[in-house]
Write an enzyme that holds these catalytic residues in place. Sequence first.
Site, PDB file in Angstrom:
ATOM      1  N   THR A 175     -73.444  69.657  -2.219  1.00 27.63           N
ATOM      2  CA  THR A 175     -72.015  69.480  -2.514  1.00 27.63           C
ATOM      3  C   THR A 175     -71.395  70.863  -2.646  1.00 27.63           C
ATOM      4  O   THR A 175     -72.049  71.798  -3.110  1.00 27.63           O
ATOM      5  CB  THR A 175     -71.858  68.700  -3.832  1.00 27.63           C
ATOM      6  OG1 THR A 175     -72.212  67.342  -3.592  1.00 27.63           O
ATOM      7  CG2 THR A 175     -70.437  68.749  -4.370  1.00 27.63           C
ATOM      8  N   ARG A 203     -69.772  53.321  -3.228  1.00 26.14           N
ATOM      9  CA  ARG A 203     -70.009  54.189  -4.387  1.00 26.14           C
ATOM     10  C   ARG A 203     -69.165  55.474  -4.298  1.00 26.14           C
ATOM     11  O   ARG A 203     -69.106  56.128  -3.267  1.00 26.14           O
ATOM     12  CB  ARG A 203     -71.492  54.539  -4.463  1.00 26.14           C
ATOM     13  CG  ARG A 203     -71.876  55.459  -5.620  1.00 26.14           C
ATOM     14  CD  ARG A 203     -71.887  56.916  -5.246  1.00 26.14           C
ATOM     15  NE  ARG A 203     -72.424  57.754  -6.327  1.00 26.14           N
ATOM     16  CZ  ARG A 203     -72.338  59.091  -6.322  1.00 26.14           C
ATOM     17  NH1 ARG A 203     -71.759  59.701  -5.330  1.00 26.14           N
ATOM     18  NH2 ARG A 203     -72.843  59.788  -7.318  1.00 26.14           N
ATOM     19  N   GLY A 205     -68.516  59.179  -6.384  1.00 32.14           N
ATOM     20  CA  GLY A 205     -69.069  60.062  -7.415  1.00 32.14           C
ATOM     21  C   GLY A 205     -67.987  60.744  -8.223  1.00 32.14           C
ATOM     22  O   GLY A 205     -66.826  60.309  -8.256  1.00 32.14           O
ATOM     23  N   ASP A 206     -68.385  61.818  -8.887  1.00 32.87           N
ATOM     24  CA  ASP A 206     -67.454  62.546  -9.760  1.00 32.87           C
ATOM     25  C   ASP A 206     -66.511  63.456  -8.985  1.00 32.87           C
ATOM     26  O   ASP A 206     -65.406  63.754  -9.458  1.00 32.87           O
ATOM     27  CB  ASP A 206     -68.255  63.401 -10.752  1.00 32.87           C
ATOM     28  CG  ASP A 206     -69.168  64.402 -10.030  1.00 32.87           C
ATOM     29  OD1 ASP A 206     -69.913  63.974  -9.126  1.00 32.87           O
ATOM     30  OD2 ASP A 206     -69.125  65.597 -10.379  1.00 32.87           O
ATOM     31  N   THR A 226     -71.146  69.917  -9.582  1.00 34.69           N
ATOM     32  CA  THR A 226     -72.111  69.336  -8.637  1.00 34.69           C
ATOM     33  C   THR A 226     -73.271  68.770  -9.430  1.00 34.69           C
ATOM     34  O   THR A 226     -73.666  69.333 -10.448  1.00 34.69           O
ATOM     35  CB  THR A 226     -72.628  70.376  -7.628  1.00 34.69           C
ATOM     36  OG1 THR A 226     -73.739  69.794  -6.901  1.00 34.69           O
ATOM     37  CG2 THR A 226     -73.097  71.653  -8.296  1.00 34.69           C
ATOM     38  N   GLY A 229     -73.443  62.495 -10.149  1.00 35.29           N
ATOM     39  CA  GLY A 229     -72.069  62.121 -10.463  1.00 35.29           C
ATOM     40  C   GLY A 229     -71.939  61.060 -11.532  1.00 35.29           C
ATOM     41  O   GLY A 229     -70.986  61.070 -12.325  1.00 35.29           O
TER      42      GLY A 229
HETATM   43  N1  ASP Z   1     -71.721  65.146  -7.578  1.00 32.53           N
HETATM   44  C1  ASP Z   1     -71.916  64.581  -6.274  1.00 32.53           C
HETATM   45  C2  ASP Z   1     -71.833  63.083  -6.380  1.00 32.53           C
HETATM   46  O1  ASP Z   1     -72.352  62.522  -7.326  1.00 32.53           O
HETATM   47  C3  ASP Z   1     -73.221  64.932  -5.634  1.00 32.53           C
HETATM   48  C4  ASP Z   1     -73.646  66.372  -5.724  1.00 32.53           C
HETATM   49  O2  ASP Z   1     -73.008  67.175  -6.397  1.00 32.53           O
HETATM   50  O3  ASP Z   1     -74.613  66.733  -5.070  1.00 32.53           O
HETATM   51  O4  ASP Z   1     -71.287  62.483  -5.484  1.00 32.53           O
END
Ligand code: ASP
Length: 310
Positions: A175, A203, A205-206, A226, A229
């Site tokens: 990410t 889904r 994520g954050d 990152t 999430g």
């Molecule tokens: N935070 C990201 C998510 O959960 C994934 C990542 O940072 O690798 O979508």
Amino acid sequence: MSNSSNRWSLVIHGGAGAIARSQTRPETDAGLRAALNAALDAGSAILAGGGASLDAVEAAVRVLEDDPHFNAGRGSALTYEGKSELDAAIMNGADLRAGSVAGATATRNPVTLARAVMEQSAHVLLGGEGADAFSAEHGLEQAGAEWFATPERRRQLDELLANGGKFDVDMKYGTVGAVALDQAGHIAAATSTGGVTGKRWGRIGDSPLIGAGTYADDRGAAVSCTGAGEFFIRESVAFQINARVRFLGESLQAAADEVMSEIKALGGTGGVIVTDASGNTAWSFTTASLYRGRANAAGDRTVALYDDED
Ligand code: ASP
């Protein structure tokens, strides 16, 4: 890392993960560092020229989105069905304007789509087909599935499916994100991701959630996250770091370390990058690697991948 007299600063990340030095091929290591340097170059040129932090974070993230080493744009982690569903966000610390997209499938640079949502719509977050339709209507550069999906991501998905499809947050890396301070004293943040390998059912994520994976307020901090999430959402990590700095007067490093230890206590892993409007910067992570870099007006430049560097 404190540089409070500098006129601009830029911090970037290319994802936190469980990838140790010993597991990384030399050519991958070199490719990651070259891409992080290229992203620092793109953002630094804007900031050194007196440009806006918002432009700098977008430019840095676009470089990383186009590079297949990272889980954003080209080279994004694939869903259970083998598709690319991209999440991105951008936020301007001067006036708290923000834009984001979740599950976008057809825009070459999702961070630019997030910025278009911020600047050309009445909304903050657009999802799925709507985000794609908005992108096409606003003339953003489109890209097909073959642009985003790389052989390495297909291999990771095949491995996950062979293991019974068990969701594994470590089966991805890369990410990307950026935070910056410009010479006018304003900060901004941006984050872009393909999410996690094998994600299902839309889904999200954050990363595209303002306050979870991305936040910027000149009175506090600019933050890009990152990691896992599902944990970052529940801790409102980006807003919480900003709030600790703004309301409790914590240093960036203390706030970042404290919130990452909360994530760890919940059972999550990951990392954050942070800057404030005085030019202080920090990063904090719980993993074996956080692909990262920083540059500033004083000429300092760091690019690092593993936890035993800097
Ligand atoms: N935070 C990201 C998510 O959960 C994934 C990542 O940072 O690798 O979508």
